[in-house]
Design an enzyme around this catalytic site. Structure first.
Site, PDB file in Angstrom:
ATOM      1  N   ARG A  76       1.865  -0.460  -5.081  1.00 54.47           N
ATOM      2  CA  ARG A  76       1.854  -1.912  -4.967  1.00 54.47           C
ATOM      3  C   ARG A  76       1.151  -2.360  -3.692  1.00 54.47           C
ATOM      4  O   ARG A  76       1.233  -1.692  -2.659  1.00 54.47           O
ATOM      5  CB  ARG A  76       3.255  -2.520  -5.039  1.00 54.47           C
ATOM      6  CG  ARG A  76       4.111  -2.595  -3.787  1.00 54.47           C
ATOM      7  CD  ARG A  76       4.665  -1.282  -3.360  1.00 54.47           C
ATOM      8  NE  ARG A  76       5.228  -0.491  -4.448  1.00 54.47           N
ATOM      9  CZ  ARG A  76       6.506  -0.536  -4.839  1.00 54.47           C
ATOM     10  NH1 ARG A  76       7.340  -1.325  -4.205  1.00 54.47           N
ATOM     11  NH2 ARG A  76       6.951   0.256  -5.798  1.00 54.47           N
ATOM     12  N   ILE A  89       5.511   7.029  -0.881  1.00 51.80           N
ATOM     13  CA  ILE A  89       4.206   7.698  -0.900  1.00 51.80           C
ATOM     14  C   ILE A  89       3.234   6.672  -0.312  1.00 51.80           C
ATOM     15  O   ILE A  89       2.975   5.639  -0.919  1.00 51.80           O
ATOM     16  CB  ILE A  89       3.764   8.088  -2.320  1.00 51.80           C
ATOM     17  CG1 ILE A  89       4.855   8.866  -3.044  1.00 51.80           C
ATOM     18  CG2 ILE A  89       2.454   8.888  -2.264  1.00 51.80           C
ATOM     19  CD1 ILE A  89       4.585   9.066  -4.534  1.00 51.80           C
ATOM     20  N   PHE A 130       0.835  -1.205   0.000  1.00 58.65           N
ATOM     21  CA  PHE A 130       0.000   0.000   0.000  1.00 58.65           C
ATOM     22  C   PHE A 130       0.871   1.257   0.000  1.00 58.65           C
ATOM     23  O   PHE A 130       0.709   2.144   0.828  1.00 58.65           O
ATOM     24  CB  PHE A 130      -0.982   0.012   1.185  1.00 58.65           C
ATOM     25  CG  PHE A 130      -1.910  -1.172   1.191  1.00 58.65           C
ATOM     26  CD1 PHE A 130      -3.076  -1.143   0.440  1.00 58.65           C
ATOM     27  CD2 PHE A 130      -1.596  -2.315   1.920  1.00 58.65           C
ATOM     28  CE1 PHE A 130      -3.929  -2.240   0.422  1.00 58.65           C
ATOM     29  CE2 PHE A 130      -2.443  -3.416   1.909  1.00 58.65           C
ATOM     30  CZ  PHE A 130      -3.605  -3.372   1.162  1.00 58.65           C
ATOM     31  N   HIS A 131       1.810   1.276  -0.926  1.00 58.08           N
ATOM     32  CA  HIS A 131       2.642   2.459  -1.100  1.00 58.08           C
ATOM     33  C   HIS A 131       3.267   2.436  -2.490  1.00 58.08           C
ATOM     34  O   HIS A 131       3.227   1.418  -3.189  1.00 58.08           O
ATOM     35  CB  HIS A 131       3.730   2.535  -0.015  1.00 58.08           C
ATOM     36  CG  HIS A 131       4.737   1.438  -0.060  1.00 58.08           C
ATOM     37  ND1 HIS A 131       4.770   0.408   0.855  1.00 58.08           N
ATOM     38  CD2 HIS A 131       5.765   1.207  -0.907  1.00 58.08           C
ATOM     39  CE1 HIS A 131       5.761  -0.402   0.564  1.00 58.08           C
ATOM     40  NE2 HIS A 131       6.386   0.055  -0.509  1.00 58.08           N
ATOM     41  N   ALA A 132       3.826   3.571  -2.871  1.00 52.99           N
ATOM     42  CA  ALA A 132       4.655   3.672  -4.077  1.00 52.99           C
ATOM     43  C   ALA A 132       5.966   4.320  -3.651  1.00 52.99           C
ATOM     44  O   ALA A 132       6.090   4.865  -2.548  1.00 52.99           O
ATOM     45  CB  ALA A 132       3.956   4.523  -5.128  1.00 52.99           C
TER      46      ALA A 132
END
Ligand code: TYD
Length: 134
Positions: A96, A121, A49-51
């Protein structure tokens, strides 16, 4: 263009079993600065749950499997990581999520940079805003 890009790791097998070697500039398209692995993931837990703004990564499930969701802000695709001879390339500015880890899953991740929390992020709305603003 698909978000799903694989890099193949040819197994160097002999009668004793299999071996995979990962080398920068060969099967890994960047200089490896960091290696980490996820294991013992609690059943039903999803991760990610981030980029990343800059980081390039290759992820491979050396044992077990999990379902990876990739999202570039326009397209969302998902794929199973279930082979020790297939690495998934995850570029920068790709959201992702990892779901459905099997209890035996060991996910090895090769990364192009050291750990840097400022490169993350972690909020999806912020991610969409940064994609839109270039
Ligand atoms: P995080 O990136 O949130 O894990 P995931 O995306 O797989 O759910 O990382 C979990 C914790 O581990 C967080 O506190 C940051 C820390 N961490 C490091 O210190 N170094 C690393 O290389 C990584 C990947 C995480």
């Amino acid at each position: 263009m698909s978000l799903i890009q694989w890099t193949s790791f040819p197994p160097l097998g002999d009668e004793r079993g299999s071996l995979v070697a990962l080398e920068s500039g060969k099967t890994i398209p960047f200089l490896i600065e960091r290696v980490y692995y996820l294991f013992g993931t609690v059943q039903g837990v999803s991760r990610g749950f981030h980029a990343h703004r800059h980081l390039q990564q290759v992820a491979v499930c050396v044992t077990g499997r999990c379902r990876m969701v990739l999202d570039d802000g326009e397209w969302r695709e998902e794929v199973w990581l279930d082979s020790p001879t297939k690495g998934l390339l995850i570029g920068n500015m790709v959201w992702r999520e990892m779901h459905d880890f099997t209890s035996d899953c060991v996910m090895l991740v090769l990364a192009s940079q050291h750990y840097d929390e400022t490169d993350y992020i972690r909020n999806y709305e912020d991610f969409l805003r940064e994609v839109k603003n270039g």
